[in-house]
Enzyme design. Structure first.
Site, short mmCIF file in Angstrom:
data_model
loop_
_atom_site.label_atom_id
_atom_site.label_comp_id
_atom_site.label_asym_id
_atom_site.label_seq_id
_atom_site.Cartn_x
_atom_site.Cartn_y
_atom_site.Cartn_z
N ASP A 18 0.83 -1.20 0.00
CA ASP A 18 0.00 0.00 0.00
C ASP A 18 0.87 1.26 0.00
O ASP A 18 1.57 1.53 0.97
CB ASP A 18 -0.88 0.01 1.26
CG ASP A 18 -1.81 1.21 1.29
OD1 ASP A 18 -2.93 1.11 0.75
OD2 ASP A 18 -1.41 2.27 1.84
N TYR A 31 3.10 9.82 -0.60
CA TYR A 31 4.21 9.22 0.18
C TYR A 31 5.55 9.43 -0.52
O TYR A 31 6.60 9.20 0.08
CB TYR A 31 3.98 7.70 0.41
CG TYR A 31 2.72 7.32 1.13
CD1 TYR A 31 1.91 8.28 1.72
CD2 TYR A 31 2.32 5.98 1.20
CE1 TYR A 31 0.73 7.90 2.36
CE2 TYR A 31 1.15 5.61 1.86
CZ TYR A 31 0.35 6.59 2.42
OH TYR A 31 -0.81 6.22 3.05
N LYS A 81 -2.83 5.98 -4.30
CA LYS A 81 -3.96 6.86 -3.96
C LYS A 81 -3.86 8.22 -4.65
O LYS A 81 -2.75 8.72 -4.87
CB LYS A 81 -4.01 7.07 -2.44
CG LYS A 81 -3.92 5.78 -1.64
CD LYS A 81 -4.06 5.98 -0.14
CE LYS A 81 -3.71 4.69 0.58
NZ LYS A 81 -2.28 4.57 0.92
N HIS A 84 -7.84 9.51 -1.68
CA HIS A 84 -7.15 9.48 -0.38
C HIS A 84 -7.97 10.11 0.75
O HIS A 84 -8.02 9.58 1.86
CB HIS A 84 -5.80 10.20 -0.53
CG HIS A 84 -4.74 9.73 0.41
ND1 HIS A 84 -3.41 9.67 0.09
CD2 HIS A 84 -4.81 9.31 1.69
CE1 HIS A 84 -2.71 9.21 1.11
NE2 HIS A 84 -3.54 8.99 2.10
N1 LIG Z 1 -5.30 6.32 3.82
C1 LIG Z 1 -4.72 7.06 4.71
O1 LIG Z 1 -5.07 8.23 4.94
C2 LIG Z 1 -3.60 6.46 5.52
C3 LIG Z 1 -3.14 7.11 6.68
C4 LIG Z 1 -2.12 6.51 7.40
C5 LIG Z 1 -1.60 5.31 6.99
N2 LIG Z 1 -2.04 4.69 5.84
C6 LIG Z 1 -1.48 3.41 5.35
O2 LIG Z 1 -1.49 2.47 6.41
C7 LIG Z 1 -0.15 2.00 6.66
C8 LIG Z 1 0.04 1.68 8.13
O3 LIG Z 1 -0.23 2.80 8.95
P1 LIG Z 1 0.92 3.70 9.64
O4 LIG Z 1 2.17 3.62 8.87
O5 LIG Z 1 0.31 5.04 9.87
O6 LIG Z 1 1.10 3.09 11.08
P2 LIG Z 1 1.21 1.64 11.78
O7 LIG Z 1 1.34 0.56 10.79
O8 LIG Z 1 0.13 1.60 12.79
O9 LIG Z 1 2.58 1.78 12.60
C9 LIG Z 1 3.81 1.99 11.97
C10 LIG Z 1 4.84 2.32 13.06
O10 LIG Z 1 5.02 1.21 13.93
C11 LIG Z 1 6.38 0.76 13.89
N3 LIG Z 1 6.32 -0.72 13.90
C12 LIG Z 1 5.93 -1.53 12.90
N4 LIG Z 1 5.95 -2.82 13.30
C13 LIG Z 1 6.37 -2.83 14.57
C14 LIG Z 1 6.61 -3.85 15.51
N5 LIG Z 1 6.37 -5.13 15.21
N6 LIG Z 1 7.05 -3.50 16.76
C15 LIG Z 1 7.26 -2.20 17.07
N7 LIG Z 1 7.06 -1.18 16.21
C16 LIG Z 1 6.61 -1.49 14.97
C17 LIG Z 1 6.96 1.34 12.62
O11 LIG Z 1 8.35 1.62 12.75
P3 LIG Z 1 9.47 1.02 11.75
O12 LIG Z 1 9.07 1.31 10.35
O13 LIG Z 1 10.70 1.75 12.19
O14 LIG Z 1 9.52 -0.45 12.06
C18 LIG Z 1 6.19 2.67 12.49
O15 LIG Z 1 6.76 3.65 13.31
C19 LIG Z 1 0.70 3.17 6.14
O16 LIG Z 1 2.06 2.82 5.96
C20 LIG Z 1 -0.03 3.54 4.89
O17 LIG Z 1 0.27 2.62 3.85
C21 LIG Z 1 -3.05 5.26 5.11
#
Ligand SMILES: NC(=O)c1ccc[n+]([C@@H]2O[C@H](COP(=O)([O-])OP(=O)(O)OC[C@H]3O[C@@H](n4cnc5c(N)ncnc54)[C@H](OP(=O)(O)O)[C@@H]3O)[C@@H](O)[C@H]2O)c1
Length: 273
Positions: free
Chosen positions: A49, A54, A79, A110
Site C-alpha cells: 500500500d 508518500y 492513492k 485518499h
Molecule cells: N489512507 C490514509 O489516509 C492512511 C493514513 C495513514 C496510513 N495509511 C497506510 O497504512 C499504513 C500503516 O499505517 P501507519 O504507517 O500510519 O502506522 P502503523 O502501521 O500503525 O505503525 C507503523 C509504526 O510502527 C512501527 N512498527 C511496525 N511494526 C512494529 C513492531 N512489530 N514493533 C514495534 N514497532 C513497529 C513502525 O516503525 P518502523 O518502520 O521503524 O519499524 C512505524 O513507526 C501506512 O504505511 C499507509 O500505507 C493510510
C-alpha cells in the site's frame, strides 16, 4: 476459515484482495523503501500500500521489479492526492509512470475532498473501465460521505481504507460497509506504536506469547478487515507476518473490542462537509 499470509477476501466486483499487506507511509524513497518492499515480498507478503503523497512510488515499483514475483501475484494500491482531484487521470498516469507499471490493483481517493470528490470519483469509474485500475475505492470516508457518493454514482467503492484499531473500532462504519459490500481496510493498525504499552493489550499479548503489534494485526484479520501494518525493518516485517499460528479467542476479541476510545493518530474526517 484458516487465515494465512496470502488469504484473500472477495470484493463487491468479484475480484479479490489479500487481507494482509505492507504499508509504506513514511518509508523513505530510495533504499529504505525499496528494501522494505523487497523484504516483505521475500517474506510472502503479496499486497503493498503506497500513495502519490508518500513520494516513494518509484522505490515500490523498483522493488516489485527486482523481486521477480510475477506482477499478477502482487496487489498494489496507490492513492489520488487531495490537490489532484481536478485531474485524476493525469495523476494515475503519473503514478503508473513512477511505479513503472501498466495498472494498479486498487486506486483510492485518499481523502473526501469537499466539492471535488464526486467529480474525481466519476473519473475513477472511467479509469476502472479502462483497466488502469483493477479496482477503485475510497479512504477516510465516513458513512455520510459514502452515502452521498453512492447516491450519485454507478460504481460502489470496492474498499474504504480508514484508521482502525481496538482503540478506534469504527463499529457503525464497519457495519455499514459490511451491509453495502464495501471491504473495510485498516490503516495505522498498530496505532503507530502509541498504544503498545496499554495494560490490557500487553496482558493479552503475554497470554498468547505474541507482541502487542501481532495482537493488533490479528484482531483486524479476525474482524475480516484488510490490514496493512508499516515497517521498514526486516525483523518487524517478519514479526508482523508471524500471526497465522494462533487465534484470539472470542472473549479475547471482546476484551479488545472494549478498548475503544475513539483514539486517532491521523486527522479525523468526520467534519469534512
Ligand atoms: N489512507 C490514509 O489516509 C492512511 C493514513 C495513514 C496510513 N495509511 C497506510 O497504512 C499504513 C500503516 O499505517 P501507519 O504507517 O500510519 O502506522 P502503523 O502501521 O500503525 O505503525 C507503523 C509504526 O510502527 C512501527 N512498527 C511496525 N511494526 C512494529 C513492531 N512489530 N514493533 C514495534 N514497532 C513497529 C513502525 O516503525 P518502523 O518502520 O521503524 O519499524 C512505524 O513507526 C501506512 O504505511 C499507509 O500505507 C493510510
Amino acid at each position: 476459515m484458516k487465515l494465512s499470509i496470502t488469504c484473500t477476501r472477495e470484493l463487491n466486483n468479484g475480484n479479490t484482495i489479500p487481507l494482509f499487506g505492507l504499508g509504506v507511509y513514511q518509508a523513505r524513497q530510495g533504499s529504505e523503501c525499496e528494501q522494505a518492499v523487497l523484504s516483505a515480498l521475500e517474506a510472502g507478503y503479496r499486497h503493498i500500500d503506497t500513495a502519490a503523497i508518500y513520494r516513494n512510488e518509484e522505490s515500490v515499483g523498483a522493488a516489485i521489479k527486482k523481486s521477480k514475483v510475477p506482477r499478477d501475484e502482487i496487489f498494489l494500491t496507490t492513492k489520488l492526492w487531495n490537490s489532484d482531484h481536478d485531474d485524476p487521470e493525469g495523476a494515475l498516469k503519473a503514478s503508473l509512470k513512477r511505479l513503472g507499471l501498466s495498472y494498479v490493483d486498487l486506486y483510492l481517493i485518499h481523502w473526501p475532498v469537499e466539492k471535488k470528490r464526486l467529480h474525481a470519483w466519476h473519473i475513477l469509474e472511467k479509469l476502472y473501465k479502462k483497466g488502469l485500475a483493477k479496482n477503485i475505492g475510497v479512504s477516510n470516508f465516513t458513512v455520510r460521505h459514502l452515502k452521498d457518493l453512492m447516491a450519485k454514482s454507478n460504481v460502489v467503492p470496492a474498499v474504504n481504507q480508514v484508521e482502525f484499531s481496538p482503540f478506534l473500532n469504527q463499529t457503525d462504519l464497519l457495519a455499514f460497509c459490511e451491509k453495502e459490500k464495501i471491504a473495510l481496510e485498516a490503516y495505522s493498525p498498530l496505532t503507530k506504536g502509541e498504544k503498545f504499552k496499554d495494560k490490557t493489550l500487553m496482558t493479552i499479548a503475554k497470554k498468547y506469547g505474541k507482541t502487542p503489534a501481532q495482537i493488533l494485526i490479528r484482531w483486524c484479520l479476525q474482524h475480516d478487515v484488510i490490514v496493512i501494518p508499516k515497517s521498514v525493518r526486516k525483523e518487524r516485517i517478519l514479526e508482523n507476518a508471524d500471526i497465522f499460528d494462533f487465534e484470539i479467542s472470542a472473549p479475547g476479541m471482546k476484551t479488545l473490542d472494549n478498548l475503544n476510545e475513539e483514539y486517532r493518530t491521523s486527522w479525523d474526517p468526520t467534519d469534512i462537509p
